[in-house]
Design a protein around this motif. Structure first.
Motif, PDB file in Angstrom:
ATOM      1  N   SER A  68       5.677   3.780  79.290  1.00  0.00           N
ATOM      2  CA  SER A  68       5.057   4.952  79.906  1.00  0.00           C
ATOM      3  C   SER A  68       5.346   4.876  81.407  1.00  0.00           C
ATOM      4  O   SER A  68       5.199   3.802  82.009  1.00  0.00           O
ATOM      5  CB  SER A  68       3.559   4.916  79.605  1.00  0.00           C
ATOM      6  OG  SER A  68       2.829   5.632  80.554  1.00  0.00           O
ATOM      7  N   LYS A  70       1.685  12.360  92.339  1.00  0.00           N
ATOM      8  CA  LYS A  70       1.864  12.294  90.887  1.00  0.00           C
ATOM      9  C   LYS A  70       3.317  12.117  90.444  1.00  0.00           C
ATOM     10  O   LYS A  70       4.245  12.600  91.109  1.00  0.00           O
ATOM     11  CB  LYS A  70       1.341  13.578  90.230  1.00  0.00           C
ATOM     12  CG  LYS A  70      -0.105  13.913  90.515  1.00  0.00           C
ATOM     13  CD  LYS A  70      -1.066  12.942  89.887  1.00  0.00           C
ATOM     14  CE  LYS A  70      -2.509  13.332  90.182  1.00  0.00           C
ATOM     15  NZ  LYS A  70      -3.427  12.227  89.860  1.00  0.00           N
ATOM     16  N   ASP A  99      -5.492  14.566  86.529  1.00  0.00           N
ATOM     17  CA  ASP A  99      -4.307  14.215  85.737  1.00  0.00           C
ATOM     18  C   ASP A  99      -4.192  15.139  84.525  1.00  0.00           C
ATOM     19  O   ASP A  99      -4.636  16.263  84.589  1.00  0.00           O
ATOM     20  CB  ASP A  99      -4.368  12.723  85.386  1.00  0.00           C
ATOM     21  CG  ASP A  99      -4.188  11.893  86.646  1.00  0.00           C
ATOM     22  OD1 ASP A  99      -3.065  11.876  87.163  1.00  0.00           O
ATOM     23  OD2 ASP A  99      -5.185  11.334  87.138  1.00  0.00           O
ATOM     24  N   ALA A 100      -3.618  14.633  83.429  1.00  0.00           N
ATOM     25  CA  ALA A 100      -3.372  15.489  82.275  1.00  0.00           C
ATOM     26  C   ALA A 100      -4.629  15.609  81.415  1.00  0.00           C
ATOM     27  O   ALA A 100      -4.654  15.230  80.242  1.00  0.00           O
ATOM     28  CB  ALA A 100      -2.199  14.937  81.477  1.00  0.00           C
ATOM     29  N   SER A 127      -2.624   4.846  78.701  1.00  0.00           N
ATOM     30  CA  SER A 127      -1.241   4.421  78.463  1.00  0.00           C
ATOM     31  C   SER A 127      -0.736   3.527  79.597  1.00  0.00           C
ATOM     32  O   SER A 127       0.052   2.615  79.355  1.00  0.00           O
ATOM     33  CB  SER A 127      -0.313   5.615  78.253  1.00  0.00           C
ATOM     34  OG  SER A 127      -0.173   6.367  79.428  1.00  0.00           O
ATOM     35  N   ARG A 181       3.353   1.095  87.367  1.00  0.00           N
ATOM     36  CA  ARG A 181       2.491   0.921  88.544  1.00  0.00           C
ATOM     37  C   ARG A 181       1.314  -0.007  88.260  1.00  0.00           C
ATOM     38  O   ARG A 181       0.749  -0.585  89.185  1.00  0.00           O
ATOM     39  CB  ARG A 181       1.992   2.294  89.035  1.00  0.00           C
ATOM     40  CG  ARG A 181       3.140   3.255  89.424  1.00  0.00           C
ATOM     41  CD  ARG A 181       2.601   4.565  90.010  1.00  0.00           C
ATOM     42  NE  ARG A 181       1.579   5.135  89.173  1.00  0.00           N
ATOM     43  CZ  ARG A 181       1.569   6.379  88.696  1.00  0.00           C
ATOM     44  NH1 ARG A 181       2.567   7.221  88.974  1.00  0.00           N
ATOM     45  NH2 ARG A 181       0.580   6.807  87.940  1.00  0.00           N
TER      46      ARG A 181
END
Ligand code: PMV
Length: 322
Positions: free
Chosen positions: A135, A16, A279-280, A103, A140
Motif C-alpha cells: 500500500s 496526500k 482521507d478516503a 492498510s 511512510r
C-alpha cells in the motif's frame, strides 16, 4: 517453522498521496508527507510453516481473505528464495469501531515481520519500498514522526525517509470519527485510479502537490505551525475536490464531515491551533498542539454525528516485538 512479530503505527498524510503511475510497482504519481500516529497500532505475527498449503490470514481474531496479503508475501518469498506458505495473525489496536484505514500500519508491520521471519536482511529504505508494494501509504509507516515519501522515477527512488522538525514535540492529532466507523464506500486504491482517469480536476490536484510539499518541508524545518496547518487543510480539500469532480463522483463526506470543517474554522477564529485533514472516508483528523488538543477534542465531540474522538501523539516507526 520461523516466526516474527512486528508492530507499526498508522500515519495521516499532511500532503496526500492520491494517484499512481501505471505498472505493478505501485509507484505514486507524486510525493507525500505524513505524521505517524502513536494511538493507531497494528501488531502482526508471521509464521512460515512448510505444512501449510496456502497462506492463512486472521484479522482481529477472524479468518479473513488472504489474497492481497498473499500477493505481498510472494515478494518476500522471492527475496528469501522460498515457496513456504505462512500464517499471518494481525490485530489492529485502533480506537473501537473507528473505521480508520489500517492498510498503512498493516503492510508496514507485515513487511517487517515477514522479512524477519523469512530471514531476509533488509535495510530500512528497502523496507519502505517493499511496504509500498502493499500500500502506497505503508512505506511512510516504517518511520515514526514526520515522514517524506519520494515519488521517484524508478522502484529504487520511490522510498520513504524521516524528516526532523522542532514541531514534533508540539503537535497532536485529534481524530473525530463520523458515523461510528461504518465501512467506507470506495477503497482508496480503486478510487484514486478512477479519479485520475475521469476527474477534470485531477491535473490541477497533481500540479498543487509539488508546491505544497515544498511549503510543508519549509514549515517543518523552521517550526512554523500556522504555515504548516494552512497547507495541510488546503491540500486535503484539493484532493477531495478532485474526487468530487470524478465521473461518477467519489464523495467521502457526510453532513458531520462538513460540520467538523466548520467547527475547526470556529476554533481557529477563537485563537486555537486547529487544521483539518480528511482521507478516503468521512472522518476528520485535526492537527493541533499539546496545549489545545483537549479543548479541540471536546469541541469536536460535541458536533452532531461524531461518535468518538481520540487524541494522538506522534508515534514510533515499525519495530520488531519478538
Ligand atoms: O496507501 P493507500 O492505498 O491506502 O492510499 C492512501 C490514500 C490517502 O489516505 C487518502 C492519502 C494518504 O497519503 O495517505
Amino acid at each position: 517453522m520461523s516466526a516474527a512479530t512486528a508492530r507499526a503505527c498508522a500515519n495521516i498524510a499532511l500532503v496526500k498521496y492520491w494517484g499512481k503511475r501505471p505498472g505493478v510497482l505501485n509507484l505514486p504519481a507524486a510525493g507525500s508527507i505524513s505524521l505517524t500516529l502513536g494511538a493507531l497500532v497494528t501488531e502482526t505475527t508471521v509464521t512460515f510453516d512448510s505444512k501449510l498449503e496456502r497462506d492463512e490470514l486472521s484479522l482481529d481474531g477472524e479468518r479473513a481473505d488472504a489474497r492481497r496479503t498473499s500477493e505481498f508475501l510472494d515478494l518476500v518469498r522471492d527475496l528469501a528464495k522460498t515457496h513456504t506458505r505462512a500464517r499471518i495473525v494481525t490485530h489492529n489496536k485502533f480506537p473501537t469501531a473507528s473505521g480508520l484505514a489500517s492498510s498503512a500500519s498493516g503492510f508496514a508491520a507485515l513487511a517487517l515481520a515477514a522479512t524477519r521471519a523469512a530471514g531476509v536482511a533488509i535495510q530500512p529504505r528497502a523496507l519502505t519500498r517493499l511496504a509500498r508494494r502493499g500500500s502506497g501509504s505503508a512505506a511512510r509507516s516504517i518511520y515514526g514522526g514526520f515522514v517524506r515519501m519520494h515519488a521517484g522515477d524508478r522502484d529504487e527512488d520511490a522510498y520513504a525517509e524521516p524528516i526532523t522538525s522542532p514541531l514534533l514535540d508540539r503537535v497532536r492529532m485529534v481524530i473525530a470519527i463520523v458515523g461510528g466507523g461504518v465501512a467506507k464506500s470506495h477503497g482508496s486504491r480503486d478510487a484514486m485510479e478512477h479519479v485520475a482517469a475521469t476527474s477534470p480536476l485531477y491535473a490541477g490536484w497533481l500540479a498543487a502537490v509539488p508546491p505544497d510539499l515544498r511549503t510543508v518541508e519549509a514549515a517543518l524545518a523552521s517550526g512554523k505551525l500556522e504555515k504548516l496547518g494552512a497547507v495541510v487543510e488546503a491540500n486535503a480539500l484539493a484532493m477531495h475536490a478532485s474526487a468530487i469532480a470524478a465521473r461518477p463522483a467519489v464523495i467521502y463526506w457526510q453532513p458531520a464531515t462538513l460540520a467538523l470543517l466548520a467547527a475547526v474554522r470556529t476554533l481557529r477564529g477563537n485563537g486555537r491551533a486547529a487544521w483539518a485533514t480528511i482521507d478516503a472516508g468521512p472522518h476528520v483528523k485535526v492537527l493541533t498542539t499539546v496545549d489545545d488538543a483537549d479543548h479541540v477534542a471536546r469541541a469536536l465531540a460535541g458536533v452532531e454525528g461524531v461518535t468518538a474522538t481520540t487524541v494522538s501523539a506522534p508515534g514510533e516507526g515499525a519495530e520488531l516485538v519478538h
